[in-house]
Structures are given as C-alpha cells and as structure tokens.
Design an enzyme around this catalytic site. Structure first.
Site, PDB file in Angstrom:
ATOM      1  N   ARG A  41      34.265  39.689  31.031  1.00 44.53           N
ATOM      2  CA  ARG A  41      34.724  39.997  32.394  1.00 44.53           C
ATOM      3  C   ARG A  41      35.817  39.030  32.846  1.00 44.53           C
ATOM      4  O   ARG A  41      36.775  39.430  33.533  1.00 44.53           O
ATOM      5  CB  ARG A  41      33.528  39.945  33.352  1.00 44.53           C
ATOM      6  CG  ARG A  41      33.846  40.393  34.772  1.00 44.53           C
ATOM      7  CD  ARG A  41      32.576  40.471  35.604  1.00 44.53           C
ATOM      8  NE  ARG A  41      32.871  40.831  36.987  1.00 44.53           N
ATOM      9  CZ  ARG A  41      32.457  40.137  38.044  1.00 44.53           C
ATOM     10  NH1 ARG A  41      31.711  39.056  37.873  1.00 44.53           N
ATOM     11  NH2 ARG A  41      32.778  40.524  39.266  1.00 44.53           N
ATOM     12  N   HIS A  62      39.421  40.198  34.363  1.00 45.59           N
ATOM     13  CA  HIS A  62      39.903  39.794  35.681  1.00 45.59           C
ATOM     14  C   HIS A  62      41.168  38.950  35.581  1.00 45.59           C
ATOM     15  O   HIS A  62      41.970  38.933  36.517  1.00 45.59           O
ATOM     16  CB  HIS A  62      38.797  39.050  36.439  1.00 45.59           C
ATOM     17  CG  HIS A  62      37.766  39.956  37.011  1.00 45.59           C
ATOM     18  ND1 HIS A  62      37.351  39.911  38.335  1.00 45.59           N
ATOM     19  CD2 HIS A  62      37.052  40.974  36.450  1.00 45.59           C
ATOM     20  CE1 HIS A  62      36.435  40.846  38.548  1.00 45.59           C
ATOM     21  NE2 HIS A  62      36.236  41.502  37.411  1.00 45.59           N
ATOM     22  N   GLY A  97      48.855  39.336  34.862  1.00 43.53           N
ATOM     23  CA  GLY A  97      48.809  39.463  33.412  1.00 43.53           C
ATOM     24  C   GLY A  97      47.883  38.436  32.786  1.00 43.53           C
ATOM     25  O   GLY A  97      47.248  37.630  33.469  1.00 43.53           O
ATOM     26  N   ASN A 137      35.953  37.854  42.778  1.00 45.68           N
ATOM     27  CA  ASN A 137      35.744  36.922  41.674  1.00 45.68           C
ATOM     28  C   ASN A 137      34.650  35.893  41.938  1.00 45.68           C
ATOM     29  O   ASN A 137      34.404  35.019  41.096  1.00 45.68           O
ATOM     30  CB  ASN A 137      37.059  36.186  41.360  1.00 45.68           C
ATOM     31  CG  ASN A 137      38.059  37.073  40.644  1.00 45.68           C
ATOM     32  OD1 ASN A 137      37.679  38.069  40.031  1.00 45.68           O
ATOM     33  ND2 ASN A 137      39.331  36.720  40.719  1.00 45.68           N
ATOM     34  N   HIS A 176      30.854  47.674  30.491  1.00 44.45           N
ATOM     35  CA  HIS A 176      29.677  47.528  31.343  1.00 44.45           C
ATOM     36  C   HIS A 176      28.377  47.647  30.555  1.00 44.45           C
ATOM     37  O   HIS A 176      27.297  47.581  31.132  1.00 44.45           O
ATOM     38  CB  HIS A 176      29.697  48.567  32.476  1.00 44.45           C
ATOM     39  CG  HIS A 176      30.745  48.294  33.513  1.00 44.45           C
ATOM     40  ND1 HIS A 176      31.077  49.179  34.513  1.00 44.45           N
ATOM     41  CD2 HIS A 176      31.546  47.212  33.703  1.00 44.45           C
ATOM     42  CE1 HIS A 176      32.034  48.667  35.273  1.00 44.45           C
ATOM     43  NE2 HIS A 176      32.336  47.467  34.796  1.00 44.45           N
TER      44      HIS A 176
END
Length: 341
Positions: free
Chosen positions: A73, A77, A83, A105, A203
C-alpha cells in the site's frame, strides 16, 4: 536468496495511447524518464542491492506477515502522488504538511521497515540506492513472500524533495469512489481500466480501519429517504458481521480483513468475495457496476485463472512503478528516507 527461482514474467504491457490530450506532454516527459530505468541498474555501483533488500524483507515478513499488505500500500500511495519518488516517506516540517499526514494516509504503516532496509543498503553502498527504488523492490518482495508472483523491477528512480498533504488528499483514489471517478484518476497516471480492476486485487492483502468503510453500515440513505440503512450493494450477512466489529462510523480501534480468511496470502479470493457482494470498500463493490470490470472479477473469481491474474498483476505493477519517475539528474538519492538531504 529466497526469491531466486521465482517465475519469470512477460515484459511490460504496452502503455495505452488513449490518454487525454492535456496529459500528452506529461506522458512524453514521463516516457523519457522511464526509458532511463533498467534491469540491473545497480550492477556496478551496488551489485548486491536486490539481494540485500530481499534478505531483509524475508526477515521482516517472517517476523510480521501482516506487513506485506501495508508495504504494498505504501508503494501505491507513493506512486499516485508526484509519481514513484518516495515522497510519501518524507516527514512533515514546520513549514509543510507532508503526504504521510494527509487524511487518506493516516493509517499507512511500514515506514520503519523501509528505513531498516535503506540503512542496510547505506552500510553496503552509501548514497547509491534511492528510497524510491527501495520501496518499489520492497513492494514486489512483499507480494512474493505472501505467495504471489515475481516480476522484474527496472531500477534507477531518484527521490523527490517535495511532499504535500493537499496533493495526497486530492490525488489518491478514494475507497468510496465509483468506477468512472477511479478510472479518471488512473488515466491521469497512464493506467487504464484493466489496471484498475487488476490492481484492486491488491486488497487480497491487509486490513482496514472502520472509518474507511463503516459509512456503508450506518450512513447510507435508503428508499424514501430512510437514513442509517446498510448499503444495498453489500451482502446483508457480511454487513451484519462487520457491524459486530465496527460499532460506529468513528470506531478507530477495530480492524477488518480486506480479504477475510486470507489477508496474509496473495491469491484470488478477493475476487470471489467481491463477486458475492462482500467487497469491503465501496470501490470494491463498484467493480460489479461496470461491464468491463465486472467481467474480469467474475472470470478470476472462478479460481480457474489464477496464473492469468498473477501475470496481469505483475504487468500492472510494472506500469504503476513507472509513473512519474525521476531519473538522471532529477531529484536526489536520500541518505534517510524520511528527510531530504
């Protein structure tokens, strides 16, 4: 090392040329940067770089298997904001609120593991391997160590010097998003609808805090304006189980598995849950409301195409790892991942 002998994969899928006109200039600049990434980039300057990352990751995941999802993850993020430049790892300062402190976050984990791996690399090859490359390699190894596919990682990314919480809040795909919104966000990064449904398969790893999905249990408006009903796109039996864990929309103490019964293993069971209307997030359930994404979910959910999904996921991860990279003289090679030099 442990990762040797993993499956070799097909080369990266050709990027879609159907980007909106406004993105073409950015796409051209990005393509030039991507061209500077290469397999074996550190072969002369830090030949054991991937080995060091792999060995340290094996220790990290052996001690805490549940970290595979959070580390994957972190990479997601990072790449969706500025980028893949490790900007998500930067700490806030007195004059700037960084990405990691943006609301989407707040639940990110794994920062200490990244610093641990980076320290090992600094000891072996000071000032050579970027934090952006470290995070990209760690996310790949996290998937492999969770029994998922291996893919080759082209290296040579450099680290950004800027990080903005505002940008993170505006650019990250929301867990509540529908397919049109998510597709627009993905397209802005050069990723298409297939990448969206394939990367949603991440997920299969990890957990989520109640506030990211509990509005589906308590805050949905039903027929005739009735308030407080369960989201009708969510299987009612599954919703009842979730309510036992999440007592309110604001319950931040409990965690729910995104792929119940298999949240530490990279597999295709996520798609079987989604096909049964048991996707945890609205964005998961939304995959059944678009013909293209629904077809993919239902195909992979049969359990007959696991190798196809593994190949697709590898190719989409390679594409995502190329988003907005800094190369050449751009950015820097941070000594510590949490602060610019």
């Amino acid at each position: 090392r442990e990762l040797q002998g993993q499956r070799s994969l097909n080369s990266m899928a050709i990027r879609s040329s159907l980007l909106p006109l406004a993105l073409l200039v950015l796409a051209a600049a990005s393509s030039a940067a991507v061209a500077q990434l290469e397999i074996g980039f550190y072969s002369k300057t830090c030949p054991d770089a991937e080995k060091i990352v792999g060995e340290e990751m094996a220790k990290i995941i052996a001690a805490a298997p549940s970290l595979a999802g959070p580390l994957l993850r972190l990479h997601f993020h990072d790449c969706f904001v500025r980028g893949c430049d490790a900007s998500v790892l930067l700490e806030s300062t007195d004059g700037n609120v960084a990405e990691k402190d943006a609301k989407p976050n707040k639940s990110l984990r794994g920062f200490g593991s990244v610093e641990r791996v980076k320290a090992k690399l600094e000891a072996a090859c000071p000032g050579i391997v970027s934090c952006a490359d470290v995070l990209t390699l760690m996310s790949r190894d996290a998937v492999v160590l969770a029994k998922g596919p291996f893919w080759p990682v082209a290296l040579g990314r450099r680290d950004g010097r800027m990080s903005s919480a505002t940008e993170a809040s505006n650019e990250l795909p929301p867990a509540s998003g529908d397919v049109p919104l998510l597709a627009k966000i993905f397209a802005s990064k050069g990723l298409d609808l297939k990448d969206l449904v394939v990367l949603s398969g991440a997920h299969t790893l990890g957990t989520a805090h109640c506030p990211s999905f509990a509005d589906r249990l308590y805050n949905t408006t039903g027929e005739n304006g009735a308030y407080g009903v369960v989201d009708p796109s969510l299987d009612s039996e599954y919703a009842d189980k979730l309510r036992l864990k999440c007592k309110s929309v604001d319950d931040r103490t409990m965690l729910s598995e995104m792929d119940p019964g298999s949240f530490k293993t990279f597999d295709t069971s996520y798609y079987r849950h989604v096909a049964k209307r048991r996707g945890l997030f609205r964005s998961d359930s939304a995959l059944l409301l678009d013909a293209t994404t629904m077809d993919y979910v239902q195909r992979i959910a049969t359990g007959k195409f696991d190798s196809e999904f593994f190949r697709d996921f590898s190719e989409s991860m390679i594409k995502m790892g190329d988003v907005g990279v800094l190369t050449g003289a751009g950015g820097e090679i941070r000594k510590k991942c949490y602060a610019p030099n």
